[in-house]
Design an enzyme around this catalytic site. Sequence first.
Site, PDB file in Angstrom:
ATOM      1  CG  LEU A  88     -35.934  16.683  10.203  1.00 23.95           C
ATOM      2  CD1 LEU A  88     -36.257  17.053   8.757  1.00 23.95           C
ATOM      3  CD2 LEU A  88     -37.203  16.736  11.063  1.00 23.95           C
ATOM      4  CG  HIS A  89     -29.209  16.769   8.466  1.00 25.15           C
ATOM      5  ND1 HIS A  89     -29.450  15.624   7.753  1.00 25.15           N
ATOM      6  CD2 HIS A  89     -28.241  17.447   7.784  1.00 25.15           C
ATOM      7  CE1 HIS A  89     -28.672  15.593   6.698  1.00 25.15           C
ATOM      8  NE2 HIS A  89     -27.920  16.681   6.679  1.00 25.15           N
ATOM      9  NE  ARG A  90     -29.175  17.582   2.776  1.00 27.70           N
ATOM     10  CZ  ARG A  90     -28.090  17.729   2.039  1.00 27.70           C
ATOM     11  NH1 ARG A  90     -27.585  18.929   1.835  1.00 27.70           N
ATOM     12  NH2 ARG A  90     -27.475  16.695   1.525  1.00 27.70           N
ATOM     13  CG  ASP A 115     -33.558  16.177   5.825  1.00 25.77           C
ATOM     14  OD1 ASP A 115     -32.722  15.414   6.360  1.00 25.77           O
ATOM     15  OD2 ASP A 115     -33.932  17.245   6.341  1.00 25.77           O
TER      16      ASP A 115
END
Length: 357
Positions: free
Chosen positions: A204-206, A278
Amino acid sequence: MQKILTIIGARPQFIKASVVSRAIQQAEGIGEIMLHTGQHFDANMSDVFFNQLGIPRPDIQLDIHGGKHGEMTGRMLIEIEQALAEHEPDRVLVYGDTNSTLAGALAASKLHIPVAHVEAGLRSFNMDMPEEINRILTDQVSDVLFCPTTTAVQNLDKEGFGNKPAKVLQVGDVMQDAALLFAEKAAPPVSDTALPDKFVLATLHRAENTDDPVRLEQIVHALNLVHEEQAPVVLPIHPRTRNLIAKQNLDLKVRVIDPVGYFEMVWLLNHCQLVLTDSGGVQKEAFFFGRPCVTMRDQTEWVELVDEGVNELTGADTARIVGAVSRNLGRRVVDTNQLYGGGQASKRIVEELKAAR
């Protein structure tokens, strides 16, 4: 000898460059200068990749990170231009869709240095994503466009590249080259306690998710539900994501571990039951290792994976995420149609670079 100046700055680019640089080293008549912008500056997000992947240490290190997109890109433009003027390469090679990619392509094109773009033609059709803007603009100033898929070639054709003095080539995906090359070196991440035998691997980083409080809350809730009701969730977490979750006072109940190196990530991909992400690159990596993927975005650059039924888009909706995990958990994926070139992309790229001088 042809002189290539390669610009990298972020984790996916380190991995892509590792296999192309290896192919350059094995070829005659072509040499490489490596410039690292510093966009990823945490040791676990940069140095470890050079050490593990055997990429030559950068000849030029800029140490540019932090700040807003315009600020970061502007600082990179200034210093990359200076490096290009000093080293006078025959061509600049850029990867992917980061600020480093765009800055390198713009600086080179302003100096009339030809630009080759690896991973050209990808489109999510979401202009709210800074990566989409970077992709489009980089393609526009590149004269050699290395496309990983048929879909990427078709995207460029629809944008009129058939009438432009640019060479569009479908070469395959260098990430598959890397996955095949480095799979034997994979090792489990160092952890204070043993990882579960069966688990869901999440990333999860977007910014479209982490910077939107509603989307981030929905995703964290979904991760918690999957972890509590379906299978343990293992989440290597980027420091920025960790800080944003804490800032929003969200209760993340999954198994959180520190960012991992590429070989550890390969091990996690090869031992998980499903990938929940993501990320753009991780969607493909899941496919390379035969794992189904659930993508927490509204669009994807890798539409062929959705068309093949091995990747399901859910957006940031809790119910859709949980439902998709339930449908796909434990399912095996088979690459029946050789979607990404069979591991020969880097060799094709170097052959074309030699021919395009």
